[in-house]
Design a protein around this motif. Structure first.
Motif, PDB file in Angstrom:
ATOM      1  N   TYR A 175       0.844  -1.196   0.000  1.00 17.94           N
ATOM      2  CA  TYR A 175       0.000   0.000   0.000  1.00 17.94           C
ATOM      3  C   TYR A 175       0.880   1.246   0.000  1.00 17.94           C
ATOM      4  O   TYR A 175       1.811   1.363   0.804  1.00 17.94           O
ATOM      5  CB  TYR A 175      -0.929   0.023   1.212  1.00 17.94           C
ATOM      6  N   GLN A 178       1.380   4.647   1.138  1.00 12.96           N
ATOM      7  CA  GLN A 178       0.861   5.407   2.279  1.00 12.96           C
ATOM      8  C   GLN A 178       1.326   6.863   2.229  1.00 12.96           C
ATOM      9  O   GLN A 178       1.692   7.456   3.248  1.00 12.96           O
ATOM     10  CB  GLN A 178       1.339   4.761   3.588  1.00 12.96           C
ATOM     11  N   LYS A 204      -2.862  11.456   1.192  1.00  7.51           N
ATOM     12  CA  LYS A 204      -3.558  10.764   0.120  1.00  7.51           C
ATOM     13  C   LYS A 204      -4.167   9.464   0.637  1.00  7.51           C
ATOM     14  O   LYS A 204      -3.696   8.896   1.614  1.00  7.51           O
ATOM     15  CB  LYS A 204      -2.595  10.446  -1.032  1.00  7.51           C
ATOM     16  N   LYS A 205      -5.201   9.025  -0.034  1.00  9.44           N
ATOM     17  CA  LYS A 205      -5.839   7.766   0.333  1.00  9.44           C
ATOM     18  C   LYS A 205      -4.892   6.608   0.006  1.00  9.44           C
ATOM     19  O   LYS A 205      -4.292   6.573  -1.068  1.00  9.44           O
ATOM     20  CB  LYS A 205      -7.151   7.606  -0.444  1.00  9.44           C
ATOM     21  N   ARG A 226      -3.212   3.508  -1.421  1.00  5.12           N
ATOM     22  CA  ARG A 226      -3.453   2.906  -2.734  1.00  5.12           C
ATOM     23  C   ARG A 226      -2.605   1.648  -2.870  1.00  5.12           C
ATOM     24  O   ARG A 226      -1.403   1.657  -2.622  1.00  5.12           O
ATOM     25  CB  ARG A 226      -3.080   3.907  -3.831  1.00  5.12           C
TER      26      ARG A 226
END
Length: 332
Positions: free
Chosen positions: A138, A140, A144-145, A147
């Motif tokens: 992911y 991080q 930001k979300k 992803r």
């Protein structure tokens, strides 16, 4: 693949040095320095605890002696042979189920403390496809979300590391007799020490410590370590001189377990923790039995001490969870 692969180990994907073991002291303080510096594939994830962050790459330890007496591993000494035989019997009885090539090995680890960063704490997670051709994590990025990023991995013909599948097959094919496994490891240790111009160890005790660390690396492969291989490793560990087992201990996350340890000639104790009852591998730590000097770390006012006092935990890591999942990003 060649015999040098025995010194490969999967670890959580954090920036850290290759495991080249350029000196016995560094071997104990920084497990990340326990491998030769080769090109490493992206799929290297690992569970062999004892890793270090990138900042620890330049740390070298030499024994200075003195200091406070080290803390005990635990409070109840028990027979290493008895405990490791129980671990071998329990794990060896489990079914041997090889994951599918397109399944994924999920690993979440916890790491805490380093000689020059005692407050360091980090949680890490990763996914690696069993065939080693894809990895995922992911992103991080702050603000930001999160992803999920999936990366294709191109096989490296020069690499001496293993994919999860290759580890599984390698460990399943280990010699069934503990003495045969130790003989193989001794030969590999001597050969590798010669390649490193005898800088790794100079005594039989040093070689035994090297072999102990390699076998612990094997145990730390999680789903890539089949039951039969684990059983043989436990029995081989019981035959190494100087191995101690004590119950009533805890891992880096406070989980109850049994510690299996050995102290090297450099004064650094390496130990790993097995879960009570199940004998699952929980984690690994390094403890300075003798005071250790951090080479190339002069005293700086307000900075870390150039000496690790006896009894200091130099590095420890716990495997929070490791299992096989069906897709990247999936958590148990």
């Amino acid at each position: 693949m060649n015999d040098l692969e025995e010194v490969g180990a999967f670890r959580a994907q954090v920036p850290e040095p290759g495991r080249d073991r350029v000196a016995p002291g560094r071997e104990r303080l920084v497990r990340a320095a326990a491998r030769p510096r080769h090109r490493m594939p992206v799929w290297r994830v690992g569970l062999a605890v004892g890793t270090a962050a990138a900042g620890a790459a330049a740390v070298t330890a030499v024994v200075t002696g003195g200091g406070d007496p080290p803390p005990p591993v635990a409070t109840r000494p028990v027979s290493a042979t008895q405990v490791l035989e129980r671990a071998a019997t329990a794990t060896g009885a489990r079914p041997d189920h090889r994951p599918g090539s397109h399944q994924w090995v999920y690993t979440r680890t916890f790491q805490a403390g380093q000689p020059d960063a005692p407050s360091f704490v980090q949680h890490m997670e990763s996914w690696v496809r069993f065939d080693g051709l894809k990895t995922a994590r992911y992103d991080q990025t702050p603000g930001k979300k999160p992803r999920l990023v999936v990366t294709d991995v191109k096989p490296d013909g020069d690499s001496e590391e293993r994919s999860p599948a290759q580890w599984y097959d390698y460990l399943r094919a280990l010699p069934g007799a503990p003495s045969a496994l130790l003989a193989r490891m001794d030969r590999r240790a001597d050969a590798y020490n010669a390649e490193q111009h005898h800088r790794l160890f100079s005594t039989a005790d040093g070689r035994d410590q090297w072999v102990f660390g390699r076998l612990v690396d094997f145990l730390g492969q999680g789903p890539s370590a089949p039951p039969s291989g684990r059983a043989t490793i436990f029995r081989a560990l019981a035959e190494i001189p100087g191995v101690q087992v004590k119950e009533g201990t805890k891992d880096a996350m406070g989980r109850a377990g049994t510690a299996v340890s050995r102290t090297g000639p450099d004064g650094m104790r390496e130990e790993f923790v097995l879960a009570s009852g199940t004998y699952d591998y929980l984690g690994r730590r390094f403890v300075a039995v003798k005071a250790q000097a951090l080479a190339k770390r002069p005293a700086v006012r307000g900075g870390p001490s150039p000496v690790i006092r006896a009894g200091t935990v130099a590095d420890e890591q716990a495997v929070e969870v490791t299992t096989v999942v069906d897709r990247p990003g999936q958590r148990p």
